[in-house]
Each structure stands twice: as C-alpha cells, then as structure tokens.
Design an enzyme around this catalytic site. Structure first.
Site, PDB file in Angstrom:
ATOM      1  N   TYR A 185      36.786  49.226  41.626  1.00 21.99           N
ATOM      2  CA  TYR A 185      35.416  49.210  42.141  1.00 21.99           C
ATOM      3  C   TYR A 185      35.191  50.277  43.214  1.00 21.99           C
ATOM      4  O   TYR A 185      34.073  50.739  43.390  1.00 21.99           O
ATOM      5  CB  TYR A 185      35.080  47.836  42.736  1.00 21.99           C
ATOM      6  CG  TYR A 185      34.669  46.791  41.725  1.00 21.99           C
ATOM      7  CD1 TYR A 185      35.525  46.403  40.712  1.00 21.99           C
ATOM      8  CD2 TYR A 185      33.420  46.183  41.813  1.00 21.99           C
ATOM      9  CE1 TYR A 185      35.151  45.429  39.801  1.00 21.99           C
ATOM     10  CE2 TYR A 185      33.051  45.202  40.906  1.00 21.99           C
ATOM     11  CZ  TYR A 185      33.917  44.835  39.912  1.00 21.99           C
ATOM     12  OH  TYR A 185      33.545  43.869  39.019  1.00 21.99           O
ATOM     13  N   LYS A 206      49.063  44.336  35.458  1.00 20.27           N
ATOM     14  CA  LYS A 206      49.361  44.968  34.161  1.00 20.27           C
ATOM     15  C   LYS A 206      50.504  45.961  34.399  1.00 20.27           C
ATOM     16  O   LYS A 206      50.383  47.171  34.200  1.00 20.27           O
ATOM     17  CB  LYS A 206      48.073  45.631  33.616  1.00 20.27           C
ATOM     18  CG  LYS A 206      48.157  46.102  32.179  1.00 20.27           C
ATOM     19  CD  LYS A 206      48.433  45.020  31.158  1.00 20.27           C
ATOM     20  CE  LYS A 206      48.697  45.671  29.805  1.00 20.27           C
ATOM     21  NZ  LYS A 206      49.237  44.747  28.797  1.00 20.27           N
ATOM     22  N   ASP A 245      47.075  40.336  30.093  1.00 22.25           N
ATOM     23  CA  ASP A 245      46.711  39.906  28.726  1.00 22.25           C
ATOM     24  C   ASP A 245      47.285  38.524  28.415  1.00 22.25           C
ATOM     25  O   ASP A 245      46.616  37.669  27.838  1.00 22.25           O
ATOM     26  CB  ASP A 245      47.119  40.963  27.673  1.00 22.25           C
ATOM     27  CG  ASP A 245      48.536  41.484  27.864  1.00 22.25           C
ATOM     28  OD1 ASP A 245      49.183  41.151  28.880  1.00 22.25           O
ATOM     29  OD2 ASP A 245      49.002  42.245  26.983  1.00 22.25           O
ATOM     30  N   ASP A 277      37.410  39.796  38.544  1.00 20.14           N
ATOM     31  CA  ASP A 277      36.023  39.690  38.074  1.00 20.14           C
ATOM     32  C   ASP A 277      35.993  39.096  36.670  1.00 20.14           C
ATOM     33  O   ASP A 277      35.240  38.164  36.378  1.00 20.14           O
ATOM     34  CB  ASP A 277      35.370  41.083  38.071  1.00 20.14           C
ATOM     35  CG  ASP A 277      33.944  41.024  37.543  1.00 20.14           C
ATOM     36  OD1 ASP A 277      33.183  40.146  37.996  1.00 20.14           O
ATOM     37  OD2 ASP A 277      33.595  41.832  36.663  1.00 20.14           O
ATOM     38  N   ASP A 318      35.059  34.745  35.378  1.00 20.75           N
ATOM     39  CA  ASP A 318      34.019  34.350  34.406  1.00 20.75           C
ATOM     40  C   ASP A 318      34.654  33.559  33.265  1.00 20.75           C
ATOM     41  O   ASP A 318      34.100  32.564  32.802  1.00 20.75           O
ATOM     42  CB  ASP A 318      33.292  35.577  33.827  1.00 20.75           C
ATOM     43  CG  ASP A 318      32.016  35.924  34.587  1.00 20.75           C
ATOM     44  OD1 ASP A 318      31.974  35.650  35.809  1.00 20.75           O
ATOM     45  OD2 ASP A 318      31.074  36.462  33.977  1.00 20.75           O
TER      46      ASP A 318
HETATM   47  C1  IPM Z   1      30.882  39.099  40.694  1.00 18.92           C
HETATM   48  C2  IPM Z   1      29.822  39.889  40.023  1.00 18.92           C
HETATM   49  C3  IPM Z   1      29.725  41.245  40.691  1.00 18.92           C
HETATM   50  C4  IPM Z   1      31.061  41.930  40.556  1.00 18.92           C
HETATM   51  C5  IPM Z   1      28.587  42.097  40.108  1.00 18.92           C
HETATM   52  C6  IPM Z   1      27.246  41.419  40.287  1.00 18.92           C
HETATM   53  C7  IPM Z   1      28.581  43.475  40.647  1.00 18.92           C
HETATM   54  O1  IPM Z   1      30.061  39.984  38.669  1.00 18.92           O
HETATM   55  O2  IPM Z   1      30.793  38.907  41.925  1.00 18.92           O
HETATM   56  O3  IPM Z   1      31.802  38.649  40.007  1.00 18.92           O
HETATM   57  O4  IPM Z   1      31.348  42.573  39.539  1.00 18.92           O
HETATM   58  O5  IPM Z   1      31.846  41.856  41.495  1.00 18.92           O
HETATM   59 MG    MG Z   2      31.697  38.850  37.994  1.00 23.16          MG
END
Ligand code: IPM
Ligand code: MG
Length: 365
Positions: free
Chosen positions: A141, A191, A223, A247, A251
């Site tokens: 990032y 990784k 992985d 990240d 999710d």
């Molecule tokens: C998160 C989100 C952010 C990230 C986005 C909104 C930039 O997905 O906090 O997980 O990628 O960090």
């Molecule tokens: Mg995210």
C-alpha cells in the site's frame, strides 16, 4: 476524566451506522459517568466534494488531538474514476500513515445464533474465534516506487512490497501480546517461497516470538492459509500478516461471522496492553447499494465503539458491557436484513441501535 473522540462519518452507510455507535457511546457516558467530547470532521468523498481533497489538514489535526477516532466509511461509485488518482480512500491511507496506526485488529468470530447465515456449514464455523492483526502502514500500500508512467511500448505501473525489520517486529509484538490473553497461539502468514520481503518477515517474526516463551508462533504460506481458513477456521487464534494479505484474508474471514455487517476493527499506534490512540471502523465499507435505506447493520459500528473503549480509553468493563448487549439482542432474535432468517424479527438500522442501547441502559449494577 474527559476523553476526546473525533467522529468521521464519511460516505455511503458510514453516517447511518456511526450514528448508532454514537448513541451507544452516549449511553456509556450516562451509565458509567464518563465525559466524552465528540468532535465532527469531514472525510472521504464528502470531503472531495466540499473541499477538493479526501481529508484536510484540519481534519487530520483534529484526529491527532483526539484520544480516539470513530470512523464510518469512505468511498462510493460517485468517485470511482480509474483515470484519476484522487480517491476517497486516500483519507484512510493518510490517517493510517500520519497517525502511525500500524496495527489493524480485526476480530472475527462465529455467532451461534447466526450459524445458518454463513455460506460455510455450521459445523465448520461453530466455535471459530480469530483475531487478525494486519500490518497497516507499510507493504504494497505504501512501498516505493509506487507510480505509473508511459513507455514507448505503452503504459506501465508499479507498487512495491517493502518492509523494514522494525515494521515487522512491532506488529508481530502486537499479535503476541494479544495471544497472551487468549489461546497463546500466533500464526504468521507470508509468501516465503516466492517473496524476499516474506523471508525477512518470517525471520523477524521468529526472532520477536523468542521474547514470548509462552506463545507458540508458527508460519503458514498465504495460499495454504487461504484454504485452511475456510477448511478448519477453529485452528486459528491470532493471525498476523502483511497489509495486502490482511486486507484480502479479513474479507474472506467475514464469511465466518455470517455477515460483513458484524465485523468491527481497531487500528492502533501502539501495543494493545495500555491505552493507545486508535481509529475504529466497521470493516464493511460504504455499501452504496444499501445507502440511505435504513437497513444497514449497525452492529459492526457498535462493536467498533466497544474496541474504542477497550484500547484507546482503557475502559474494559464498559467495552464488555457493550459487547454483551449486542449478544443479548441477537439472542432475543432481532436481526437487520443482512442477518435475517425465518423465525427472527427484522429491524432497521435505527431500531437495532435502539435495542442494543436499551438493553445496555436497562442493566442494573
Ligand atoms: C479495508 C478496506 C480498505 C483497504 C480500502 C477501503 C482502501 O478494504 O480497510 O480493508 O484496502 O485497506
Ligand atoms: Mg478491505
């Protein structure tokens, strides 16, 4: 004692769910006799529209002067233009970087009463209780070079995975400290077989864990982890990983809870053992498809306010009381649309907030 809390509602469903978290914090002030000073700042797409930038120096200064930041969400289709690099999410990146919020805590657990909402079989998710520690101010990032340019053959772009040993060590320490109060198990995800930066990550993680003889730290390839997380999620206690992997995996892990609408987060600038400045936000984002309908699940935002109480204000009893109120409202069968199923009572964003606050306020001693 007066605590200063910056409130950044942001975009999409951010304002709706933040309102419910604020109601919760107001109820905490009343029941426990604290004084919270809330100050609003503008952020994200709303700030781009009004002021031309995702976050201003003023808003940033407000956050720097606060004990904690309650954050809604940033982003939305209105600002999705791939040809410009001006994006609402940059507000988050600037906040993370300039406030040094290097450790992102994302607790993910299964809720017995929401077992049926997970796409995974109940017997797989049941009992899952993981806390992710995602590195938040380094890696892909932020690493340099990060740019795009024209070449004779066409356009080209680069991002860099870059980590120093200090950056790795401090986030692994956060994971070990958390594990000390849990099941004493840390899995570090990297990784290693493909990336040099992962080899450094693995080496430093092992070194840091040497200072925590009671903690078992093991390594897993990203992985493999992606698969193990949904094959047998109950094997994990604390998981520490890079910004990009974190990240993605958080999710994925959201499916264990039944809905993204259940997941809070804390982004901290220090160890979770004392009071540290932090930013608290639900992980679901701005959810443009349901914005303004009053159906968003406010529980992630409310649970984020519990993390705020715990990590930035050092108010553990208060944090636990908030979490218990959420559990008890779920046990009573109230559900927002994202977690609704046959036989439960469907409620709106505001009704859910009122129920949790009501439950919390009704508590005696
Ligand atoms: C998160 C989100 C952010 C990230 C986005 C909104 C930039 O997905 O906090 O997980 O990628 O960090
Ligand atoms: Mg995210």
């Amino acid at each position: 004692m007066t605590y200063r809390i910056a409130v950044l509602r942001g975009d999409g469903i951010g304002p709706e769910v933040t309102d419910e978290a604020l109601k919760m914090l107001q109820a905490v002030q009343q029941r426990f006799g604290h004084e919270f000073c809330f100050e609003e700042g503008i952020v994200g797409g709303a700030s781009i529209d009004a002021l031309g930038v995702p976050i201003t120096d003023d808003t940033l200064a407000l956050c720097q002067d606060s004990d904690a930041i309650l954050f809604g969400a940033a982003g939305g289709p209105r600002w999705d233009d791939a040809s410009t690099d001006l994006r609402p999410e940059q507000a988050l990146f600037r906040l993370r970087k300039e406030l040094n919020l290097f450790a992102n805590l994302r607790p993910v657990r299964s809720y017995p009463m929401l077992d049926d909402k997970s796409p995974l079989r109940p017997e797989i998710v049941r009992g899952a209780d993981i806390i992710f520690v995602r590195e938040l101010t380094g890696g892909l990032y932020f690493g340099q070079p990060k740019k795009r340019w024209e070449t004779p053959e066409g356009r080209r772009a680069v991002d860099s995975e870059d980590y120093s040993e200090q950056e790795i060590a401090r986030v692994v320490r956060v994971a070990c400290e958390l594990a000390a109060n849990r099941r004493r198990n840390v899995v570090s995800v990297d990784k290693f077989n493909a990336l040099i930066s992962s080899r450094l990550w693995r080496q430093v993680a092992t070194e840091v864990s040497g200072a925590y003889p009671d903690i078992e730290l093991t390594h897993m390839l990203a992985d493999t982890f992606a698969m193990q997380l949904i094959v047998r999620p109950t094997q994990f206690d604390v998981v520490v990983t890079t910004n990009m992997f974190g990240d993605i995996f958080t999710d994925e892990a959201a499916v264990l809870s039944g809905s993204m609408g259940m997941l809070p987060s804390a982004s901290l600038s220090g160890l979770p053992t004392g009071r540290t400045r932090g930013l608290y936000e639900p992980i679901h984002g701005s959810a443009p498809d349901i914005t303004g309908k009053g159906i968003a699940n406010p529980l992630a935002a409310i649970l984020s306010s519990a993390l705020l109480l715990r990590y930035s204000l050092g108010l553990n009893e208060e944090a636990e009381a908030v979490e218990q109120s959420v559990m008890s409202v779920l046990e009573q069968g109230y559900r927002t649309s994202d977690i609704f199923s046959e036989g439960t009572t469907r409620v709106s964003t505001r009704e859910m907030g009122d129920l949790v606050v009501g439950r919390f306020a009704a508590h005696k001693g």
